[in-house]
Scaffold this active site. Structure first.
Site: not given
Ligand code: UDP
Length: 373
Positions: A171, A175, A248, A279, A305, A353, A355
């Site tokens: 996801r 870059r 989860r 976060r 969170e 999952y 978006d």
């Molecule tokens: N992820 C990570 N470090 C980060 C942010 C995301 O390892 O700082 C990984 C983690 O496994 C997460 C996945 O990337 O479940 C997808 O992140 P995303 O931000 O897309 O998740 P959401 O916002 O849907 O919770």
């Protein structure tokens, strides 16, 4: 029958379908067990700030049809998601880009960054990634995996990275440019005035009953409508007869702080294993720290969170997309297909999952098929 459609759940999937059905001249009743509409995109105003009560949502899409659609119900601001990673107090840019690689390794050019990733990938001996850990290392190398992915992912999913599917990490963009935009999306932004207002506009003119739990009186509700659109958990619909699907859940600790700026960014990810939260969201930065009249806000609202395993009574957030749950969902799906008057949709109804843009697209596609008849 009083209604053509009963829509169970006033989140995005339900609201989009309800809107389309009404446009097609159908009578619709929307019910939701919560006291509010908008499902997990619900926002509530606190100290002049739209607080994302069920987790931060940043609208982003490459789908022009969906973008045009949501713009009928809300005006979007120009917010661009660029989270910061905090690893034991060291700060890194997300998603993984030249700023991240420079901070991690001191590399200056894209060639140097690519060589460093290649070297770490080769040292780890990964050819075909079979799980999230191998996928992460092959995308960004071992150092970034260890500092920015492993701890966060294991807190988020409560499972070792070696037992999680690779697609979760795909996801995130990688870059070799100096671009901190978290999403590879043509269109991105936050609805001005909050998501709740956007969903309320979708539901304009439609009867909505809140604090109303479908599963408490299924027969009564079914008798009210020809067709049912069910967006709740699929396993709950079948009384968990085949067993419970795993989710989860997330717990939010919200705090109002008497200062204008706590962390200087909407999202800071705590990527080490030791910090208990995944976060911190500082909601005002989704709207540039201003109220709708463009005035600075004196206070700020933050949400820590905490990710946890779902248990009955909790809010389900993320479906756990591993093999075991995938197989169980497939069996529920078969049962669902036998329910002739019910359509199952959305993140919980399809155990997916999704978006926001994908959920809207899916609701529009379903509506087109459903309402054609
Ligand atoms: N992820 C990570 N470090 C980060 C942010 C995301 O390892 O700082 C990984 C983690 O496994 C997460 C996945 O990337 O479940 C997808 O992140 P995303 O931000 O897309 O998740 P959401 O916002 O849907 O919770």
């Amino acid at each position: 029958m009083t209604y053509d459609y009963l829509v169970v759940g006033a989140g995005l999937y339900g609201a989009v379908f309800a809107h389309e059905a009404k446009e097609a001249g159908k009578s619709v009743l929307v019910i939701d067990k919560r006291p509010n509409i908008a499902g997990n995109v619900y926002t509530e105003k606190i100290e002049g700030i739209n607080v994302h009560k069920y987790g931060a949502h940043i609208f982003h899409t490459n789908n022009r049809k969906v973008w045009n659609y949501v713009n009928r119900f809300a005006e979007f601001n120009r917010f661009t998601n660029s989270p910061v990673a905090n690893y034991h107090g060291e700060l890194y840019s997300l998603p993984f880009n030249m700023y991240t690689f420079n901070k991690m390794w001191g590399v200056v050019t894209p060639e140097e960054a690519a060589a460093k990733i290649e070297e770490q990938k080769a040292a780890a001996g990964i050819k075909e990634p079979r799980n999230l850990e191998e996928q992460a290392i092959s995308l960004v190398g071992t150092d970034i995996y260890e500092k920015l992915i492993k701890g966060y992912t294991e807190k988020q999913w409560g499972r070792p990275c070696t037992e999680l599917p690779a697609f979760i990490i795909r996801r995130l963009p990688v870059r070799l440019t100096f671009d901190n935009n978290y999403f590879n999306a043509l269109f991105q932004g936050i609805p001005i005035g909050g998501y709740t207002k956007m969903v309320a506009n979708m539901l304009d003119g439609i009867e909505v009953r809140l604090n109303t739990d479908y599963l408490e009186d299924r027969e009564g509700f079914d008798a009210m409508a020809d067709r049912v659109i069910y967006t709740g958990p699929i396993d709950a619909y079948f009384n968990f007869s085949l067993g419970t699907l795993e989710y989860r859940s997330v717990r939010f600790e919200n705090e109002v702080l008497d200062k204008p700026n706590f962390q200087g960014n909407a999202a800071v990810n705590y990527t080490d294993r030791e910090t208990p939260w995944t976060r911190i969201i500082e909601h005002k930065w989704f709207e540039f720290g201003k109220d709708e009249n463009g005035n600075d806000l004196p206070k700020t609202v933050i949400s820590r969170e905490y990710s946890s395993e779902w248990k009955p009574g909790d809010e389900p957030y993320y479906p756990v997309n591993d093999e075991k749950n995938g197989a169980l969902y497939a069996r529920y799906r078969e049962l669902a297909q036998q329910e002739k008057k019910v359509v199952f949709g959305g993140r919980l109804g399809e155990y997916k999952y999704y978006d926001m843009d994908a959920v809207i697209d899916s609701a529009l596609t379903m509506a087109e098929k459903e309402l054609k008849a």
